[in-house]
Design an enzyme around this catalytic site. Structure first.
Site, PDB file in Angstrom:
ATOM      1  N   TYR A 112     -14.743 -28.048  33.329  1.00 38.26           N
ATOM      2  CA  TYR A 112     -15.613 -26.875  33.362  1.00 38.26           C
ATOM      3  C   TYR A 112     -15.864 -26.509  34.822  1.00 38.26           C
ATOM      4  CZ  TYR A 112     -19.703 -24.089  31.925  1.00 38.26           C
ATOM      5  OH  TYR A 112     -20.603 -23.102  31.734  1.00 38.26           O
ATOM      6  N   LYS A 167      -3.699 -21.437   5.827  1.00 37.80           N
ATOM      7  CA  LYS A 167      -2.532 -21.124   6.666  1.00 37.80           C
ATOM      8  C   LYS A 167      -2.675 -21.822   8.027  1.00 37.80           C
ATOM      9  CE  LYS A 167      -0.511 -18.068   3.849  1.00 37.80           C
ATOM     10  NZ  LYS A 167       0.848 -18.089   3.339  1.00 37.80           N
ATOM     11  N   ASP A 210      -1.890 -11.355   3.911  1.00 37.92           N
ATOM     12  CA  ASP A 210      -2.574 -10.799   2.736  1.00 37.92           C
ATOM     13  C   ASP A 210      -3.211  -9.440   3.017  1.00 37.92           C
ATOM     14  OD1 ASP A 210      -1.646 -13.007   1.496  1.00 37.92           O
ATOM     15  OD2 ASP A 210      -3.565 -13.967   1.156  1.00 37.92           O
ATOM     16  N   ASP A 235       3.445 -12.035   4.315  1.00 36.99           N
ATOM     17  CA  ASP A 235       3.741 -11.675   2.925  1.00 36.99           C
ATOM     18  C   ASP A 235       5.003 -10.832   2.828  1.00 36.99           C
ATOM     19  OD1 ASP A 235       1.228 -12.750   1.541  1.00 36.99           O
ATOM     20  OD2 ASP A 235       0.552 -11.732   3.334  1.00 36.99           O
ATOM     21  N   LEU A 268       6.983  -3.903  -5.964  1.00 40.98           N
ATOM     22  CA  LEU A 268       7.596  -3.488  -4.695  1.00 40.98           C
ATOM     23  C   LEU A 268       6.523  -3.214  -3.650  1.00 40.98           C
ATOM     24  CD1 LEU A 268      10.127  -1.153  -6.467  1.00 40.98           C
ATOM     25  CD2 LEU A 268      10.733  -3.247  -5.232  1.00 40.98           C
ATOM     26  N   ALA A 270       4.124  -5.359  -0.514  1.00 36.30           N
ATOM     27  CA  ALA A 270       4.464  -5.966   0.770  1.00 36.30           C
ATOM     28  C   ALA A 270       5.631  -6.940   0.599  1.00 36.30           C
ATOM     29  CB  ALA A 270       3.238  -6.694   1.311  1.00 36.30           C
ATOM     30  N   ALA A 271       5.464  -7.913  -0.303  1.00 39.73           N
ATOM     31  CA  ALA A 271       6.502  -8.934  -0.483  1.00 39.73           C
ATOM     32  C   ALA A 271       7.776  -8.300  -1.044  1.00 39.73           C
ATOM     33  CB  ALA A 271       5.987 -10.035  -1.410  1.00 39.73           C
ATOM     34  N   ASN A 372       7.852 -20.608  -1.463  1.00 40.44           N
ATOM     35  CA  ASN A 372       6.600 -20.179  -0.836  1.00 40.44           C
ATOM     36  C   ASN A 372       6.822 -20.004   0.657  1.00 40.44           C
ATOM     37  OD1 ASN A 372       3.848 -20.604   0.486  1.00 40.44           O
ATOM     38  ND2 ASN A 372       3.302 -20.543  -1.681  1.00 40.44           N
TER      39      ASN A 372
HETATM   40  N1  LIG Z   1       5.508 -17.136  -3.067  1.00 41.33           N
HETATM   41  C1  LIG Z   1       5.163 -16.620  -1.925  1.00 41.33           C
HETATM   42  O1  LIG Z   1       5.429 -17.161  -0.843  1.00 41.33           O
HETATM   43  C2  LIG Z   1       4.432 -15.324  -1.878  1.00 41.33           C
HETATM   44  C3  LIG Z   1       3.959 -14.750  -3.016  1.00 41.33           C
HETATM   45  N2  LIG Z   1       3.320 -13.547  -2.946  1.00 41.33           N
HETATM   46  C4  LIG Z   1       2.745 -13.044  -4.175  1.00 41.33           C
HETATM   47  O2  LIG Z   1       3.257 -11.768  -4.486  1.00 41.33           O
HETATM   48  C5  LIG Z   1       2.251 -11.022  -5.128  1.00 41.33           C
HETATM   49  C6  LIG Z   1       2.181  -9.634  -4.483  1.00 41.33           C
HETATM   50  O3  LIG Z   1       1.743  -9.752  -3.151  1.00 41.33           O
HETATM   51  P1  LIG Z   1       1.885  -8.522  -2.161  1.00 41.33           P
HETATM   52  O4  LIG Z   1       3.263  -7.984  -2.182  1.00 41.33           O
HETATM   53  O5  LIG Z   1       1.304  -8.957  -0.880  1.00 41.33           O
HETATM   54  O6  LIG Z   1       0.889  -7.476  -2.856  1.00 41.33           O
HETATM   55  P2  LIG Z   1       0.976  -5.895  -2.920  1.00 41.33           P
HETATM   56  O7  LIG Z   1      -0.323  -5.455  -3.469  1.00 41.33           O
HETATM   57  O8  LIG Z   1       1.422  -5.352  -1.623  1.00 41.33           O
HETATM   58  O9  LIG Z   1       2.146  -5.608  -3.988  1.00 41.33           O
HETATM   59  C7  LIG Z   1       2.047  -5.768  -5.379  1.00 41.33           C
HETATM   60  C8  LIG Z   1       2.950  -4.721  -6.012  1.00 41.33           C
HETATM   61  O10 LIG Z   1       3.094  -5.025  -7.385  1.00 41.33           O
HETATM   62  C9  LIG Z   1       2.969  -3.821  -8.131  1.00 41.33           C
HETATM   63  N3  LIG Z   1       2.563  -4.126  -9.508  1.00 41.33           N
HETATM   64  C10 LIG Z   1       1.370  -4.615  -9.919  1.00 41.33           C
HETATM   65  N4  LIG Z   1       1.367  -4.763 -11.243  1.00 41.33           N
HETATM   66  C11 LIG Z   1       2.592  -4.387 -11.677  1.00 41.33           C
HETATM   67  C12 LIG Z   1       3.198  -4.303 -12.959  1.00 41.33           C
HETATM   68  N5  LIG Z   1       2.544  -4.648 -14.051  1.00 41.33           N
HETATM   69  N6  LIG Z   1       4.475  -3.856 -13.036  1.00 41.33           N
HETATM   70  C13 LIG Z   1       5.147  -3.474 -11.912  1.00 41.33           C
HETATM   71  N7  LIG Z   1       4.612  -3.506 -10.681  1.00 41.33           N
HETATM   72  C14 LIG Z   1       3.355  -3.952 -10.570  1.00 41.33           C
HETATM   73  C15 LIG Z   1       1.942  -3.012  -7.351  1.00 41.33           C
HETATM   74  O11 LIG Z   1       2.011  -1.628  -7.665  1.00 41.33           O
HETATM   75  C16 LIG Z   1       2.355  -3.307  -5.917  1.00 41.33           C
HETATM   76  O12 LIG Z   1       3.326  -2.389  -5.445  1.00 41.33           O
HETATM   77  C17 LIG Z   1       0.959 -11.831  -5.034  1.00 41.33           C
HETATM   78  O13 LIG Z   1       0.698 -12.457  -6.261  1.00 41.33           O
HETATM   79  C18 LIG Z   1       1.254 -12.871  -4.008  1.00 41.33           C
HETATM   80  O14 LIG Z   1       0.592 -14.097  -4.270  1.00 41.33           O
HETATM   81  C19 LIG Z   1       3.137 -12.866  -1.777  1.00 41.33           C
HETATM   82  C20 LIG Z   1       3.580 -13.400  -0.621  1.00 41.33           C
HETATM   83  C21 LIG Z   1       4.191 -14.711  -0.567  1.00 41.33           C
HETATM   84  C1  LIG Z   2       1.846 -17.516  -0.330  1.00 47.45           C
HETATM   85  C2  LIG Z   2       1.228 -16.263   0.043  1.00 47.45           C
HETATM   86  O1  LIG Z   2       1.188 -15.917   1.205  1.00 47.45           O
HETATM   87  C3  LIG Z   2       0.677 -15.415  -0.980  1.00 47.45           C
HETATM   88  O2  LIG Z   2       0.793 -15.725  -2.167  1.00 47.45           O
HETATM   89  O3  LIG Z   2       0.096 -14.386  -0.626  1.00 47.45           O
HETATM   90 MG   LIG Z   3      -0.089 -14.251   1.548  1.00 48.70          MG
END
Ligand SMILES: NC(=O)C1=CN([C@@H]2O[C@H](COP(=O)(O)OP(=O)(O)OC[C@H]3O[C@@H](n4cnc5c(N)ncnc54)[C@H](O)[C@@H]3O)[C@@H](O)[C@H]2O)C=CC1
Ligand SMILES: CC(=O)C(=O)O
Ligand SMILES: [Mg+2]
Length: 438
Positions: A112, A167, A210, A235, A268, A270-271, A372
């Site tokens: 310090y 994380k 997220d 994501d 469709l 973020a992920a 994941n």
């Molecule tokens: N395994 C992994 O490493 C990861 C898993 N995820 C999972 O993916 C999921 C989505 O995350 P994000 O993409 O960040 O969220 P987000 O909100 O950006 O995307 C979700 C998409 O799914 C669509 N959606 C929701 N219900 C639907 C349905 N019944 N039919 C068709 N489309 C539908 C929404 O309109 C949206 O475009 C979360 O459950 C998250 O936990 C996300 C990141 C990493």
């Molecule tokens: C694993 C992750 O980042 C998610 O499900 O959002």
């Molecule tokens: Mg996430």
């Protein structure tokens, strides 16, 4: 009561005779509990006590399971139910600690004032020295606005803090990086970008976490353009990396040529969109998708993918199905086509349970617990921080995906996340690409 995902540890005593554990696990499964770890706490000549970790949809289901175990009789008892997950979170999961011991006045003066002033002057004269004389070069901000916490939706940044701390714990464990959670009380792209830029001097990199779509796309693009340090939306790209790795491994095992496979995406956001872009850049010719939002389908079209009319059509048409909707149970077993690869990646619950998908005829199936982004983001940041890179490029992400696929055993879709070698190899692969670029 609203359905939710809860994890509890049931402490069960059984007579020490073969077959009793089987009775207990069958009773749990038949009552709808999803068994995780089983730990033997005590084996005596007469009885054995085990901790059985089980996931439930609701508190009611937990009660049904406990009653089902108790009804077995024959000396089988439930001693108690403990909530280990909540217990593990008491006081949070991370803390900032000093690397130096401060015991003497000499220590105090070195760490310090007045000693520290000399270091301040060195950095003032040569700002790049901050990388050596502070923790900045090994510290990554984990930033969320709380709009897409796992698949739980827009639950706000405060409720998302346990994920951000998680994380940070993973950064520490797998890459020796200090992760600092930052909770933003705004989702407005201008404000988010301004806030992150204003605090960016404290960090060697920025992990966006997220942050929901579509605002995540603009935020990441602008930060990547405007900041001289690596920025990655986990994501999007962390997930795309591990999904590509899983698809490479599935194709290796099934003899399918990934580039010629018909890949379908459900969700469709973020992920989903990042996975689409990653697969197309890798050379996959046919990407199709469904989403409940027209704007998401427009974005798919913009990247060269094909929107389909329904989930049923997608399931019928595609060799590899990737689901990232956040909707548990969206894929029904009767939709599965023989020999399909199913990656139901939503957390905390997948669109279809992998065991169910395999029973229904899938050649390979995995959920978001095994495929994941924990396999990607720690090593990716370790690699770019080691190389002093200012950006995370597509080539680095493909190198990370290939490293994960190379660590995956035959017949598996992903390596074990606790295997330190995976994170080391991802880091090395990313650092190599980053160093070629520098
Ligand atoms: N395994 C992994 O490493 C990861 C898993 N995820 C999972 O993916 C999921 C989505 O995350 P994000 O993409 O960040 O969220 P987000 O909100 O950006 O995307 C979700 C998409 O799914 C669509 N959606 C929701 N219900 C639907 C349905 N019944 N039919 C068709 N489309 C539908 C929404 O309109 C949206 O475009 C979360 O459950 C998250 O936990 C996300 C990141 C990493
Ligand atoms: C694993 C992750 O980042 C998610 O499900 O959002
Ligand atoms: Mg996430």
């Amino acid at each position: 009561m609203t359905a939710r995902n809860i994890t509890r540890t049931i402490i069960v005593e059984t007579p020490s005779r073969p077959g009793n554990l089987g009775k207990v696990t069958t009773a749990i499964g038949q009552a709808g509990g999803d068994i995780g770890d089983i730990t033997t706490i005590k084996i005596g000549p007469l009885s054995t006590v085990r901790d059985i970790t089980v996931q439930f949809e609701s508190d009611e289901q937990l009660e049904v399971v406990v009653r089902a175990i108790e009804a077995l009789g024959g000396g089988i008892y439930v001693h108690g139910v403990s909530d280990e997950v909540l217990r593990a979170h008491e006081g949070g999961k991370i803390r900032m600690v000093s690397k130096l011991d401060i015991r003497s006045l000499a220590d105090l003066r070195r760490v310090y004032t007045p000693g520290v002033a000399d270091v301040c002057r060195v950095i003032q004269e040569e700002p790049e020295k901050a990388r050596y004389y502070t923790s900045i070069g090994n510290t990554v901000a984990i930033v969320t606005d709380g709009t897409a916490i796992l698949g739980l939706g827009n639950i706000g940044p405060l409720a998302g803090m346990p994920v951000m701390e998680g994380k940070a714990a993973l950064f520490d464990r797998f890459a020796g990086i200090s992760g600092i959670p930052i909770l933003l009380d705004t989702s407005d792209p201008d404000e988010v970008v301004r806030t992150i830029k204003n605090i960016s001097h404290s960090f060697g990199g920025i992990l966006l976490e997220d942050i929901g779509s579509p605002h995540c796309f603009e935020i990441e693009e602008r930060l990547k353009r405007e900041l001289p340090i690596p920025v990655m939306h986990d994501d999007q790209h962390g997930t795309a990396v591990v999904t590509l790795a899983a698809a490479i491994s599935a194709c290796r095992a099934t003899g399918i040529e990934l580039r010629d496979a018909v890949v379908g995406q459900i969700g469709l956001g973020a992920a989903g969109l990042a996975i689409c872009r990653m697969f197309m850049a890798y050379g996959v010719k046919e990407m199709s998708g469904v989403d409940r939002q027209a704007a998401a389908l427009d974005r798919l079209r913009q990247y060269g993918g094909t929107p389909l009319g329904s989930l049923e059509e997608l399931m019928e048409k595609c060799d590899i199905v990737v689901a990232t909707t956040g909707v548990p149970g969206l894929i029904k077993p009767e939709m599965i086509r023989q020999g399909q690869v199913i990656l139901a990646l939503s957390n905390p619950k997948p669109e279809i349970d992998p065991v169910c998908a395999l029973k229904a005829g899938a050649a390979f199936a995995a959920d978001g617990r095994s495929v994941n982004n924990v396999l990607g983001f720690p090593g990716i940041f370790r690699g770019v921080l080691n190389a002093g890179a200012r950006d995370i490029t597509h080539e680095m992400l493909v190198a990370a995906a290939q490293a994960i696929a190379d660590c995956t055993s035959e017949g598996e879709l992903a390596p074990h996340p606790l295997d330190p070698e995976v994170h080391r190899r991802v880091a090395r692969a990313v650092e190599q690409v980053a160093s070629q670029k520098n």
